[in-house]
Design an enzyme around this catalytic site. Structure first.
Site, PDB file in Angstrom:
ATOM      1  N   VAL A 192       0.814  -1.226   0.000  1.00 52.04           N
ATOM      2  CA  VAL A 192       0.000   0.000   0.000  1.00 52.04           C
ATOM      3  C   VAL A 192       0.847   1.276   0.000  1.00 52.04           C
ATOM      4  O   VAL A 192       0.331   2.349  -0.277  1.00 52.04           O
ATOM      5  CB  VAL A 192      -1.002   0.029   1.193  1.00 52.04           C
ATOM      6  CG1 VAL A 192      -2.029  -1.080   1.072  1.00 52.04           C
ATOM      7  CG2 VAL A 192      -0.280  -0.002   2.537  1.00 52.04           C
ATOM      8  N   TYR A 197       6.127   5.521  15.167  1.00 52.36           N
ATOM      9  CA  TYR A 197       4.818   4.854  15.033  1.00 52.36           C
ATOM     10  C   TYR A 197       3.703   5.776  15.543  1.00 52.36           C
ATOM     11  O   TYR A 197       2.684   5.967  14.875  1.00 52.36           O
ATOM     12  CB  TYR A 197       4.834   3.537  15.821  1.00 52.36           C
ATOM     13  CG  TYR A 197       3.527   2.771  15.785  1.00 52.36           C
ATOM     14  CD1 TYR A 197       3.122   2.100  14.634  1.00 52.36           C
ATOM     15  CD2 TYR A 197       2.698   2.718  16.912  1.00 52.36           C
ATOM     16  CE1 TYR A 197       1.923   1.391  14.598  1.00 52.36           C
ATOM     17  CE2 TYR A 197       1.504   2.015  16.890  1.00 52.36           C
ATOM     18  CZ  TYR A 197       1.113   1.349  15.733  1.00 52.36           C
ATOM     19  OH  TYR A 197      -0.079   0.657  15.707  1.00 52.36           O
TER      20      TYR A 197
END
Ligand code: NAP
Length: 246
Positions: A63, A154
């Site tokens: 992706v 993250y």
């Protein structure tokens, strides 16, 4: 007529649970994977055996890569038709001290978690705008809300997913498209396997409901957000975390 959902990163973990839950509830399911072909094919077979031939199809795409997502968009169109619900779930995590985080680490996490959400949304949004309906559900994280030590990259990437969700919800609201975000707490999947039993027990104790979540806990909220019962909900970040973030 059955509705169609495309779930990115559905070869295992939360994405897989979402695929099972949506198939169980009458959706046709597009299963995206990047590397785990066997797992994705096994899930497709399992769903087709349980819910009927043609209920699920697999689509390979990294992706974070523009050309992969473009190809996936064409393949999904040819095989499943238009997508009613897009779930941007594919994600990667990393635990590292901030000072040891490299530019490559940063680009990798932002590539999959943020650019992946951007590219997949951009691939399927035009058809939703044309049809004046659609639901987009982005999977962020509690760390995107609170920030996690040793997970700065993250956390920042998951905060970006929240920003994307809120801004896009405003932009496409007039086209009757709902864009929402789920912020899971600690969910038992391979992503957390490296944490070890001791850390997982500590996280369980920190959670007010004193349990870790399952993929199905997340899937049930995704199913609700995809339903017409959630037609008046957009731009929201909803936690599924046993009370970890209150
Ligand atoms: P997981 O078990 O590691 O599964 C990750 C999935 O993402 C796999 O299906 C993987 O497929 C796919 N993926 C990874 N990179 C990809 C790429 N470049 N292109 C397409 N697919 C890719 O993780 P999970 O726990 O189910 O996590 C799912 C989502 O929930 C992630 O966005 C994660 O950040 C979020 N989340 C998880 C937790 C948790 O505690 N588990 C908590 C908060 C948020 P391949 O193997 O085929 O690459």
């Amino acid at each position: 007529m059955k509705q169609t959902v495309l779930i990115t990163g559905a070869s295992r973990g939360i994405g897989r649970a979402i695929a099972e839950c949506f198939a169980q509830n009458g959706f046709r399911v597009g299963i995206n994977y990047c590397a785990s072909r066997q797992e994705a094919l096994y899930l497709k077979k399992d769903l087709c055996d349980k819910f009927g031939t043609g209920i699920a199809e697999v689509f390979q795409a990294d992706v974070s890569k523009e050309e992969d997502v473009k190809r996936m968009g064409e393949e999904v169109g040819a095989s499943l038709g238009e997508v009613d619900v897009l779930i941007n779930n594919a994600g990667v995590a990393q635990q590292k001290l901030f000072t040891q985080t490299t530019g490559e680490d940063w680009d990798f996490l932002f590539g999959v978690n943020v650019k992946g959400t951007f590219l997949c949304t951009r691939a399927f949004l035009p058809q939703m705008i044309r049809r004046q309906k659609g639901k987009i559900i982005n999977i962020s994280s509690m760390w995107g809300i609170t920030g996690g030590s040793c997970e700065v990259a993250y956390s920042a990437s998951k905060a970006a997913v929240i920003g994307l969700t809120k801004a896009l919800a405003k932009e496409v609201g007039p086209s009757h498209i709902n864009v929402n975000c789920i912020a899971p707490g600690v969910i038992q999947t391979q992503m957390n396997a490296s944490l070890g039993e001791e850390t997982l027990n500590a996280l369980r104790e920190e959670t007010p409901l004193e349990t870790l979540g399952t993929g199905m806990d997340v899937a049930h909220l995704a199913l609700f957000l995809a339903s017409e019962q959630a037609d008046f909900i957009t731009g929201q970040v909803i936690s599924v975390d046993g009370g970890m973030v209150i």
